[in-house]
Write a protein that holds these residues in place. Sequence first.
Motif, PDB file in Angstrom:
ATOM      1  N   ARG A  62       0.812  -1.219   0.000  1.00 13.87           N
ATOM      2  CA  ARG A  62       0.000   0.000   0.000  1.00 13.87           C
ATOM      3  C   ARG A  62       0.842   1.264   0.000  1.00 13.87           C
ATOM      4  N   GLY A  63       2.129   1.160   0.382  1.00 14.73           N
ATOM      5  CA  GLY A  63       3.027   2.307   0.306  1.00 14.73           C
ATOM      6  C   GLY A  63       2.955   3.274   1.479  1.00 14.73           C
ATOM      7  N   TYR A  64       2.397   2.847   2.612  1.00 14.16           N
ATOM      8  CA  TYR A  64       2.324   3.733   3.772  1.00 14.16           C
ATOM      9  C   TYR A  64       3.664   3.777   4.502  1.00 14.16           C
ATOM     10  N   THR A  65       3.914   4.904   5.164  1.00  8.33           N
ATOM     11  CA  THR A  65       5.129   5.031   5.974  1.00  8.33           C
ATOM     12  C   THR A  65       4.936   4.295   7.296  1.00  8.33           C
ATOM     13  N   PRO A  66       6.031   4.067   8.045  1.00  9.60           N
ATOM     14  CA  PRO A  66       5.875   3.442   9.368  1.00  9.60           C
ATOM     15  C   PRO A  66       4.911   4.201  10.275  1.00  9.60           C
ATOM     16  N   LEU A  67       4.971   5.532  10.271  1.00  9.42           N
ATOM     17  CA  LEU A  67       4.060   6.315  11.109  1.00  9.42           C
ATOM     18  C   LEU A  67       2.615   6.132  10.659  1.00  9.42           C
ATOM     19  N   GLN A  68       2.385   6.184   9.366  1.00 10.02           N
ATOM     20  CA  GLN A  68       1.022   5.990   8.863  1.00 10.02           C
ATOM     21  C   GLN A  68       0.518   4.592   9.192  1.00 10.02           C
ATOM     22  N   SER A  69       1.402   3.593   9.090  1.00 10.13           N
ATOM     23  CA  SER A  69       1.015   2.222   9.439  1.00 10.13           C
ATOM     24  C   SER A  69       0.621   2.135  10.910  1.00 10.13           C
ATOM     25  N   GLY A  70       1.380   2.830  11.758  1.00 12.72           N
ATOM     26  CA  GLY A  70       1.053   2.840  13.178  1.00 12.72           C
ATOM     27  C   GLY A  70      -0.307   3.469  13.441  1.00 12.72           C
ATOM     28  N   LEU A  71      -0.593   4.561  12.756  1.00 17.28           N
ATOM     29  CA  LEU A  71      -1.889   5.222  12.926  1.00 17.28           C
ATOM     30  C   LEU A  71      -3.033   4.334  12.430  1.00 17.28           C
ATOM     31  N   LEU A  72      -2.778   3.564  11.387  1.00 23.59           N
ATOM     32  CA  LEU A  72      -3.815   2.681  10.853  1.00 23.59           C
ATOM     33  C   LEU A  72      -4.137   1.532  11.804  1.00 23.59           C
ATOM     34  N   LEU A  73      -3.223   1.223  12.713  1.00 17.56           N
ATOM     35  CA  LEU A  73      -3.472   0.164  13.695  1.00 17.56           C
ATOM     36  C   LEU A  73      -4.238   0.674  14.914  1.00 17.56           C
ATOM     37  N   LEU A  74      -4.489   1.974  14.970  1.00 12.45           N
ATOM     38  CA  LEU A  74      -5.187   2.555  16.126  1.00 12.45           C
ATOM     39  C   LEU A  74      -6.551   1.917  16.415  1.00 12.45           C
ATOM     40  N   PRO A  75      -7.376   1.629  15.396  1.00  9.96           N
ATOM     41  CA  PRO A  75      -8.677   1.022  15.712  1.00  9.96           C
ATOM     42  C   PRO A  75      -8.558  -0.303  16.459  1.00  9.96           C
ATOM     43  N   LEU A  76      -7.575  -1.114  16.110  1.00  5.29           N
ATOM     44  CA  LEU A  76      -7.364  -2.384  16.806  1.00  5.29           C
ATOM     45  C   LEU A  76      -7.071  -2.138  18.279  1.00  5.29           C
ATOM     46  N   ALA A  77      -6.161  -1.206  18.545  1.00  5.55           N
ATOM     47  CA  ALA A  77      -5.786  -0.898  19.916  1.00  5.55           C
ATOM     48  C   ALA A  77      -6.921  -0.227  20.672  1.00  5.55           C
ATOM     49  N   ALA A  78      -7.619   0.698  20.002  1.00  5.51           N
ATOM     50  CA  ALA A  78      -8.715   1.419  20.656  1.00  5.51           C
ATOM     51  C   ALA A  78      -9.814   0.457  21.085  1.00  5.51           C
ATOM     52  N   ALA A  79     -10.115  -0.511  20.236  1.00  6.17           N
ATOM     53  CA  ALA A  79     -11.156  -1.483  20.578  1.00  6.17           C
ATOM     54  C   ALA A  79     -10.752  -2.299  21.811  1.00  6.17           C
ATOM     55  N   GLN A  80      -9.484  -2.697  21.873  1.00  8.32           N
ATOM     56  CA  GLN A  80      -9.031  -3.432  23.045  1.00  8.32           C
ATOM     57  C   GLN A  80      -9.125  -2.577  24.303  1.00  8.32           C
ATOM     58  N   MET A  81      -8.711  -1.319  24.200  1.00 11.89           N
ATOM     59  CA  MET A  81      -8.761  -0.431  25.356  1.00 11.89           C
ATOM     60  C   MET A  81     -10.198  -0.186  25.818  1.00 11.89           C
ATOM     61  N   ILE A  82     -11.119  -0.093  24.871  1.00 13.99           N
ATOM     62  CA  ILE A  82     -12.517   0.187  25.214  1.00 13.99           C
ATOM     63  C   ILE A  82     -13.198  -1.034  25.825  1.00 13.99           C
ATOM     64  N   PHE A  83     -12.986  -2.188  25.200  1.00 13.29           N
ATOM     65  CA  PHE A  83     -13.791  -3.353  25.562  1.00 13.29           C
ATOM     66  C   PHE A  83     -13.152  -4.288  26.585  1.00 13.29           C
ATOM     67  N   ALA A  84     -11.825  -4.298  26.699  1.00 19.30           N
ATOM     68  CA  ALA A  84     -11.196  -5.223  27.653  1.00 19.30           C
ATOM     69  C   ALA A  84     -11.667  -4.995  29.090  1.00 19.30           C
ATOM     70  N   PRO A  85     -11.707  -3.742  29.594  1.00 21.20           N
ATOM     71  CA  PRO A  85     -12.184  -3.557  30.968  1.00 21.20           C
ATOM     72  C   PRO A  85     -13.680  -3.853  31.134  1.00 21.20           C
ATOM     73  N   ARG A  86     -14.438  -3.865  30.033  1.00 20.89           N
ATOM     74  CA  ARG A  86     -15.881  -4.077  30.108  1.00 20.89           C
ATOM     75  C   ARG A  86     -16.290  -5.497  29.765  1.00 20.89           C
ATOM     76  N   ALA A  87     -15.344  -6.315  29.330  1.00 24.16           N
ATOM     77  CA  ALA A  87     -15.675  -7.678  28.911  1.00 24.16           C
ATOM     78  C   ALA A  87     -16.254  -8.497  30.057  1.00 24.16           C
ATOM     79  N   ARG A  88     -15.849  -8.165  31.291  1.00 21.23           N
ATOM     80  CA  ARG A  88     -16.369  -8.912  32.447  1.00 21.23           C
ATOM     81  C   ARG A  88     -17.878  -8.743  32.557  1.00 21.23           C
ATOM     82  N   LEU A  89     -18.420  -7.590  32.128  1.00 26.50           N
ATOM     83  CA  LEU A  89     -19.859  -7.369  32.177  1.00 26.50           C
ATOM     84  C   LEU A  89     -20.582  -8.296  31.200  1.00 26.50           C
ATOM     85  N   VAL A  90     -19.961  -8.531  30.046  1.00 28.17           N
ATOM     86  CA  VAL A  90     -20.530  -9.462  29.069  1.00 28.17           C
ATOM     87  C   VAL A  90     -20.483 -10.879  29.623  1.00 28.17           C
TER      88      VAL A  90
END
Length: 531
Positions: free
Chosen positions: A312-340
């Motif tokens: 795709r031709g992205y730089t390392p920084l752009q690649s890191g930013l593109l991985l943000l949704p994966l990390a954000a989802a873990q941060m949002i849902f991991a502490p709440r998974a016990r409720l599920v």
Amino acid sequence: MTVSADNAAVGSRIPEAVHRRRWAILGVLMLSLLVVVLDNSILNVAIKTISTPPPVGLGATQSELEWAINSYTLVFAGLLFTAGLVGDRIGRKKVLLAGLVVFGIGSALAAESGSPGELIAYRALMALGAAFVMPATLAVLMNVFEREEQPKAIGIWAGGVGLAIAIGPITGGLLLEHFWWGSIFLVNVPIVIVAVALMVWLVPDSRDPRPGRVDPVGVVLSVIGLVLLVHGIIEGGERADFTGPDVLATIAAGLAVLAVFVWFEKRSDHPSLDVTYFRNKVFSAAMAAIALVFFALMGVTFFSVFYLQSVRGYTPLQSGLLLLPLAAAQMIFAPRARLVVDRFGNKATTTAGLLLLAATLAAFAGFEAGTPIWVLEAVFFLMGTAMAHIMTPTSVVIMQALPREKAGSASALSNTFRQVGGALGIAVLGSVLSTAYRGGIEDELRLLPAQLREKAGESIEATLGVAARLGPRGEALVGPAHDAFLHAMHVTAVCGSMVAVIGAVVVAVFLPGRPSAPRKDGKEQQLVATE
């Protein structure tokens, strides 16, 4: 202050002074966890840079890149058994501090590596320190929180992994844009210094009142077995041939040594791996789920970096930013998974998480060079959501399946299975990727000189590197290299998805449907804590 097994059942089992600052202690533990996980997530976006010829990188081959990852993983996994026992025996705070110091020294040395071989060696030294950090963080957590708060604390702890995944690639991208590749390791040093200072100040020590002895024979057997097994798999992938006598012999020797390891541990009076733990089917299923998840995830993560940067031709920084949704989802849902889990139970939550993970991995089989980026972002977010609903419930099951004084051993086992699963995922799926890529590009390389043909077939980066050196004559290789890599990625993604489905079947059969009610007799909650 000391609370022993004799008076553990009287009043609070956690010293009051420790109980008051338990959330601050969790913060320090997460900082220690952050630096260990951060290193691997930073390394992911730097893989392409390190594979670039000097002076920009080290000119590492795909095999050397795999070993830069697996030297860390294998030493880490091989020593976790002993690290957990040592922490239980002499005190978790002591091994945490020692592990952080060794990790910091290894990071400084890795930053100055002059060759792929040196990088591999210093990564192994970093793993030596990390092996004593990771299990101790979860063991200390279990000994500063009462049982009813443990699922919440473990969820936050797991969310810390998501934070590291988010910070790592972005930090790595920023560093690579402004500094040399070694800065991705040097950044660990100040974090280690802060973590050590806070730990000395805040974290209490804890240990097992009846600790086991260190098992050097078991450690040696596990390390040798894992190294032989993974080395054989990597060699087979690099050659695109798993039928060679030396490859088969290496894999067979690894399996044989690991079989001897299990046999020895079953007969040892001080095993590094207490196989009796696995008589508990729930415990075994949770362990298998963790191993299979990281087998699939680590293998796919390895190729996603090349997809983003090389295709795709992205730089390392752009690649890191593109991985943000994966990390954000873990941060949002991991502490709440016990409720599920409270609502639907461990079985339904973890099975659904694994099936969602399998679906997201399978989605990579449909990605092409022009796939809309929002589709990739959505898949990453769903992948992080799946991980949060797998890691939190399985970690709680594992940690609460054993007595609190065995927290170090339980944590070490959990991390060992995660690391071994990840190492084999990189090795096996990395080999699938390499074999499929070589098969797809070899026809295009026939016109190259023999000495370049072998080099160019190792990976997409190697092909593009040769194409760049050939100038205009090499431009004809770029398109076929992208096509061959995409085909290899599709094959690898399907393999990873199938592994995640197997994990879903395992947990659907063996995990309990609802969380068990907390025990009231306190027998599993005995603690020796010193402050």
